[in-house]
Scaffold this motif. Structure first.
Motif, mmCIF file in Angstrom:
data_model
loop_
_atom_site.group_PDB
_atom_site.id
_atom_site.type_symbol
_atom_site.label_atom_id
_atom_site.label_comp_id
_atom_site.label_asym_id
_atom_site.label_seq_id
_atom_site.Cartn_x
_atom_site.Cartn_y
_atom_site.Cartn_z
ATOM 1 N N ARG A 99 1.343 -1.256 -0.276
ATOM 2 C CA ARG A 99 0.086 -0.041 -0.049
ATOM 3 C C ARG A 99 1.043 1.560 -0.067
ATOM 4 N N MET A 100 0.470 2.414 -0.129
ATOM 5 C CA MET A 100 1.113 3.633 0.484
ATOM 6 C C MET A 100 1.397 4.194 1.746
ATOM 7 N N GLY A 101 2.336 4.439 1.922
ATOM 8 C CA GLY A 101 2.723 4.601 3.768
ATOM 9 C C GLY A 101 1.678 5.518 3.681
ATOM 10 N N ASP A 102 1.831 5.863 5.187
ATOM 11 C CA ASP A 102 1.321 7.431 6.080
ATOM 12 C C ASP A 102 2.447 7.838 6.904
ATOM 13 N N PRO A 103 2.935 9.022 6.638
ATOM 14 C CA PRO A 103 2.338 9.948 6.077
ATOM 15 C C PRO A 103 3.251 10.340 4.406
ATOM 16 N N GLU A 104 4.103 9.326 4.013
ATOM 17 C CA GLU A 104 4.260 9.443 2.681
ATOM 18 C C GLU A 104 3.781 9.806 1.469
ATOM 19 N N ALA A 105 2.127 8.953 1.610
ATOM 20 C CA ALA A 105 1.166 9.447 0.706
ATOM 21 C C ALA A 105 0.811 10.728 0.981
ATOM 22 N N GLU A 106 0.758 11.379 2.014
ATOM 23 C CA GLU A 106 0.962 12.481 1.581
ATOM 24 C C GLU A 106 1.441 13.547 0.882
ATOM 25 N N VAL A 107 2.654 13.612 0.983
ATOM 26 C CA VAL A 107 3.343 14.123 -0.316
ATOM 27 C C VAL A 107 3.634 13.678 -1.530
ATOM 28 N N VAL A 108 3.650 12.346 -1.366
ATOM 29 C CA VAL A 108 3.922 11.468 -3.001
ATOM 30 C C VAL A 108 2.490 11.869 -3.411
ATOM 31 N N ILE A 109 1.298 11.381 -3.284
ATOM 32 C CA ILE A 109 0.113 11.909 -4.262
ATOM 33 C C ILE A 109 -0.212 13.085 -4.965
ATOM 34 N N PRO A 110 0.038 14.261 -4.350
ATOM 35 C CA PRO A 110 0.298 15.041 -4.323
ATOM 36 C C PRO A 110 1.191 15.643 -6.065
ATOM 37 N N ARG A 111 2.429 15.387 -5.807
ATOM 38 C CA ARG A 111 3.203 15.616 -6.956
ATOM 39 C C ARG A 111 2.624 14.288 -7.858
ATOM 40 N N ILE A 112 1.381 13.710 -8.304
ATOM 41 C CA ILE A 112 1.673 13.271 -9.184
ATOM 42 C C ILE A 112 0.346 13.809 -9.980
#
Length: 349
Positions: A218-231
Motif C-alpha cells: 500500500r502507500m505509506g502514511d505520511p508519505e502518501a501525503e507528499v507523493v500523491i500531490p506530486r503526481i
C-alpha cells in the motif's frame, strides 16, 4: 485475509476493479519471514537474518550472540506497527525474544520471529504502481518516525515526510530499479502471484547501496501525503489501466515542485493521550492541504479523535520553501496539547 480473492470468486463482485494484491501477494507485508525468503530467492539485497520459533529459541540466542548491537527483532506478522524492536543490550534482546516466542506478546503475529543485523544508513521510501506485468515508479519520499526532534524517542506512525529525497538522484534510483524493483516484479510473476496495486519499498541507503528493510502492499502514511500531490497524471486513469493491465500505455508525469508534510499529534502520543479536544482555526489555513487523520465532527466543531490528528502538506520550489508553508499553517491550526516536530526535512537544507 484476501479481499481480492473474495471479489474474484463472487459472481456479483468479480467485475468490480480492485487496486490491491491477492492474498498471496499480500504476504509481502503480512509475513516478514515470507518477505525475507522471497528476497533471498530473487537476490534482492536485505540485511542478514534468520527466522525462529519457540522450539528453537536456544538457536535464536546463539544467533543474537553472533551479531553486533544494536539487535533488530521483528514479529513475523502484523502487530499494529509495534512488532519491530531495536535494542542495544544483549540481555534486553533475549528478554524481548522470550516475550514474543514464549509469552505470546503479539499472539499469532509473533509465533515466528525474524532476527536481523542492524543496517546503518539513511532511510527512504520508494513506491511503484503495477498491473502485474509493467510498473510505474512514483515519486520517492522520506518520512520521520520518531516522536522527538533529532530522531529521538519512541516510534510513531510518522511525524512528517518530504519528497523528493535529494540523495535519491537518477543514478541511485537506477540502482534501486535494477537491483530491487525489477527483481521484485519479476519474482512475483515467477511465483504466479497476480499483483495489482502499490508496492512500498522501505529502503536504506548504506554508503550508496540500497537494501530492503520491508515491503508494504500500500502507500505509506505520511508519505502518501507528499507523493500523491506530486503526481500530475490522472490517478483514476492510472488505476483504470492497472485494472485493465495496460499500465505500460500511460505516461506518469511528476510535479517538479517539492512537497512537505508535518503531522500534528495529541499530547502524550505515541503513549496514552486524550481525545475530544476542539480544533480551531482550520478555516484560516492558506496555501496548504489539510489531511484529517484522527478527527471527528460533533455538531459545529471538529474534535481530535486519535494520536496523529492532522497532516499539513504544502508544495513549493524546494523542500525548505514547502516546509515553511507547512509550519506556518501548523502554527495556525490549534488544539489543546498540540505537538509537532520542528525539524522535518532539516538535513536537506
Amino acid at each position: 485475509k484476501g479481499i481480492v480473492n473474495y471479489f474474484l470468486t463472487n459472481e456479483e463482485l468479480k467485475n468490480i476493479f480492485l487496486i490491491g494484491p491477492d492474498k498471496d501477494g499480500a504476504m509481502l507485508e503480512g509475513s516478514k519471514d515470507f518477505a525475507k525468503k522471497f528476497m533471498n530467492k530473487y537476490n534482492i539485497p536485505t540485511a542478514k537474518h534468520k527466522s525462529f520459533q519457540k522450539e528453537n529459541i536456544k538457536e535464536a540466542y546463539e544467533f543474537l550472540e553472533n551479531l553486533r548491537p544494536p539487535y533488530v527483532i521483528k514479529a513475523d506478522g502484523l502487530a499494529a506497527g509495534k512488532g519491530v524492536v531495536i535494542v542495544d543490550d544483549i540481555n534486553e534482546a533475549k528478554n524481548e525474544l522470550n516475550e514474543m516466542l514464549l509469552k505470546s506478546k503479539f499472539s499469532e503475529a509473533g509465533k515466528t520471529v525474524v532476527i536481523e543485523e542492524f543496517l546503518k544508513g539513511i532511510e527512504l521510501s520508494v513506491f511503484v504502481l503495477t498491473d502485474g506485468n509493467s510498473y510505474k515508479i512514483l515519486p520517492e519520499a522520506k518520512d520521520y518516525k520518531r516522536i522527538g526532534e533529532g530522531d529521538t524517542g519512541l516510534n510513531t506512525g510518522g511525524m512528517g515526510a518530504v519528497s523528493p529525497v535529494l540523495f535519491a538522484d537518477e543514478k541511485f534510483m537506477k540502482i534501486i530499479e535494477q537491483k530491487i524493483i525489477k527483481p521484485t516484479i519479476d519474482g512475483l510473476k515467477n511465483e504466479k502471484i497476480k499483483y495489482k496495486g502499490f508496492i512500498f519499498f522501505g529502503l536504506i541507503n548504506v554508503e550508496g547501496n540500497p537494501y530492503v528493510i520491508e515491503y508494504n502492499c500500500r502507500m505509506g502514511d505520511p508519505e502518501a501525503e507528499v507523493v500523491i500531490p506530486r503526481i500530475k497524471s490522472d490517478l483514476l486513469e492510472l488505476f483504470s489501466n492497472v485494472a485493465c493491465e495496460t499500465l505500460n500505455k500511460v505516461e506518469l508525469v511528476f510535479e517538479e515542485k517539492a512537497a512537505a508534510t508535518v503531522m500534528l499529534v495529541s499530547k502524550g502520543y505515541p503513549g496514552s493521550y486524550e481525545k475530544n479536544k476542539i480544533i480551531s482555526c482550520l478555516e484560516k489555513v492558506a496555501g496548504s492541504i489539510v489531511f484529517h487523520a484522527g478527527t471527528k465532527s460533533n455538531e459545529n466543531n471538529i474534535l481530535t479523535n486519535g494520536g496523529r490528528v492532522i497532516s499539513v502538506t504544502s508544495m513549493d520550489k524546494d523542500i525548505k520553501s514547502a516546509l515553511k508553508k507547512s509550519y506556518i499553517n501548523a502554527e495556525v491550526i490549534d488544539f489543546e496539547g498540540k505537538y509537532y516536530r520542528k525539524d522535518i526535512g532539516r538535513e536537506f537544507f
